[in-house]
Design a protein around this motif. Sequence first.
Motif, mmCIF file in Angstrom:
data_model
loop_
_atom_site.group_PDB
_atom_site.id
_atom_site.type_symbol
_atom_site.label_atom_id
_atom_site.label_comp_id
_atom_site.label_asym_id
_atom_site.label_seq_id
_atom_site.Cartn_x
_atom_site.Cartn_y
_atom_site.Cartn_z
ATOM 1 N N TRP B 48 0.853 -1.189 0.000
ATOM 2 C CA TRP B 48 0.000 0.000 0.000
ATOM 3 C C TRP B 48 0.887 1.237 0.000
ATOM 4 N N GLU B 49 0.591 2.147 -0.952
ATOM 5 C CA GLU B 49 1.353 3.390 -0.992
ATOM 6 C C GLU B 49 0.404 4.572 -1.107
ATOM 7 N N SER B 50 0.629 5.585 -0.289
ATOM 8 C CA SER B 50 -0.216 6.789 -0.172
ATOM 9 C C SER B 50 -1.707 6.461 -0.305
ATOM 10 N N GLY B 51 -2.135 5.514 0.543
ATOM 11 C CA GLY B 51 -3.561 5.218 0.633
ATOM 12 C C GLY B 51 -4.120 4.364 -0.487
ATOM 13 N N LYS B 52 -3.237 3.919 -1.404
ATOM 14 C CA LYS B 52 -3.742 3.100 -2.529
ATOM 15 C C LYS B 52 -3.115 1.709 -2.494
ATOM 16 N N GLN B 53 -3.947 0.704 -2.746
ATOM 17 C CA GLN B 53 -3.444 -0.656 -2.784
ATOM 18 C C GLN B 53 -2.715 -0.908 -4.095
ATOM 19 N N GLY B 54 -1.509 -1.469 -3.984
ATOM 20 C CA GLY B 54 -0.743 -1.788 -5.196
ATOM 21 C C GLY B 54 -1.197 -3.108 -5.781
ATOM 22 N N GLU B 55 -0.352 -3.640 -6.630
ATOM 23 C CA GLU B 55 -0.671 -4.902 -7.303
ATOM 24 C C GLU B 55 -0.681 -6.057 -6.300
ATOM 25 N N VAL B 56 -1.686 -6.935 -6.382
ATOM 26 C CA VAL B 56 -1.749 -8.105 -5.497
ATOM 27 C C VAL B 56 -0.927 -9.226 -6.121
ATOM 28 N N LYS B 57 0.082 -9.726 -5.333
ATOM 29 C CA LYS B 57 0.959 -10.772 -5.868
ATOM 30 C C LYS B 57 0.888 -12.000 -4.977
ATOM 31 N N PRO B 58 1.010 -13.191 -5.577
ATOM 32 C CA PRO B 58 1.128 -14.395 -4.754
ATOM 33 C C PRO B 58 2.503 -14.418 -4.072
ATOM 34 N N LEU B 59 2.508 -14.817 -2.787
ATOM 35 C CA LEU B 59 3.747 -14.786 -2.010
ATOM 36 C C LEU B 59 4.782 -15.769 -2.553
ATOM 37 N N ALA B 60 4.327 -16.948 -2.979
ATOM 38 C CA ALA B 60 5.262 -17.977 -3.450
ATOM 39 C C ALA B 60 6.053 -17.474 -4.651
ATOM 40 N N ALA B 61 5.361 -16.817 -5.578
ATOM 41 C CA ALA B 61 6.038 -16.316 -6.778
ATOM 42 C C ALA B 61 7.031 -15.220 -6.416
ATOM 43 N N ALA B 62 6.615 -14.324 -5.503
ATOM 44 C CA ALA B 62 7.503 -13.238 -5.092
ATOM 45 C C ALA B 62 8.748 -13.798 -4.393
ATOM 46 N N ASN B 63 8.559 -14.859 -3.590
ATOM 47 C CA ASN B 63 9.695 -15.483 -2.912
ATOM 48 C C ASN B 63 10.655 -16.097 -3.910
ATOM 49 N N ALA B 64 10.123 -16.738 -4.950
ATOM 50 C CA ALA B 64 10.974 -17.368 -5.960
ATOM 51 C C ALA B 64 11.842 -16.318 -6.640
ATOM 52 N N VAL B 65 11.242 -15.164 -6.947
ATOM 53 C CA VAL B 65 11.997 -14.083 -7.588
ATOM 54 C C VAL B 65 13.093 -13.589 -6.637
ATOM 55 N N ALA B 66 12.727 -13.428 -5.359
ATOM 56 C CA ALA B 66 13.690 -12.932 -4.375
ATOM 57 C C ALA B 66 14.863 -13.893 -4.227
ATOM 58 N N MET B 67 14.572 -15.205 -4.221
ATOM 59 C CA MET B 67 15.641 -16.193 -4.043
ATOM 60 C C MET B 67 16.561 -16.221 -5.255
ATOM 61 N N ALA B 68 15.962 -16.065 -6.446
ATOM 62 C CA ALA B 68 16.786 -16.050 -7.659
ATOM 63 C C ALA B 68 17.756 -14.871 -7.633
ATOM 64 N N SER B 69 17.288 -13.739 -7.087
ATOM 65 C CA SER B 69 18.160 -12.562 -7.055
ATOM 66 C C SER B 69 19.230 -12.690 -5.974
ATOM 67 N N GLN B 70 19.044 -13.646 -5.044
ATOM 68 C CA GLN B 70 20.028 -13.860 -3.977
ATOM 69 C C GLN B 70 21.120 -14.860 -4.390
ATOM 70 N N ALA B 71 20.946 -15.482 -5.536
ATOM 71 C CA ALA B 71 21.890 -16.533 -5.949
ATOM 72 C C ALA B 71 23.289 -15.962 -6.120
#
Lengths: 165, 74
Positions: B48-71
């Motif tokens: 949420w930014e300045s009172g507006k909801q951002g894009e809704v993302k599945p947590l599993a997919a976001a975690n996969a992206v985060a782990m790939a960037s940690q490689a």
Amino acid sequence: MNSIRLSRAAVRACPAAFRVPIQCRSYADAVADKIKLSLSLPHQSIYKSTDVVQVNLAAESGDMGVLANHVPSIEQLRPGIVEIIEESGGIKQFFLSGGFAVVQPDSQLSINAVEGFPLEDFSPDAVRAQITEAQKIVSGSGSEQDTAEAKIELEVLESLQASLK
Amino acid sequence: MAFSWKAAGLTYNRYLAIAARTVRRSLKEGPRLQAERRDLMDLKFAKWESGKQGEVKPLAAANAVAMASQAESK
């Protein structure tokens, strides 16, 4: 002469001990050769502070057996078998998927794992099928993460297959 | 070799989840159907930014992206 003096000292010491009999022999003394084992999964407690004789763990640092009065330690567990020797002498075996074992100073042992099942719940066919599947992914050209995940699966499955033999 | 998954950016939490999933899939039919229900994770999140909801993302997919960037290879 010397021994008589010694035995007199012993006789004198005795009444003091009898005045507070609780300090002579407590419950803790009587069961000092047992470990209080708690084996917990997120969804189930398999053992809940139960007295057992010995627990054999597959720790990341090597296989270890835990008896009463073990030195306090924290061990990361490999996917592998935990063997519990119960008071009755019976041996129970569970395959744990990985977690931690904490030995506390007062002969308490807490084992936390994500999944744990007795060996008879596993199907050797399902294990074999998954091994071929995982090997395909490991030798394939998937992303680094997919390959790493397949390697973890292989580690678990090979340990499981060895345990089921 | 022991912790080669670390080099690929995987977390210990992810390692445990995969190990548990593999154990569940190795079970006999009866206990497996019971256990596999625990494997489902369907969390979603939004920033949420300045009172507006951002894009809704599945947590599993976001975690996969985060782990790939940690490689380590990145």
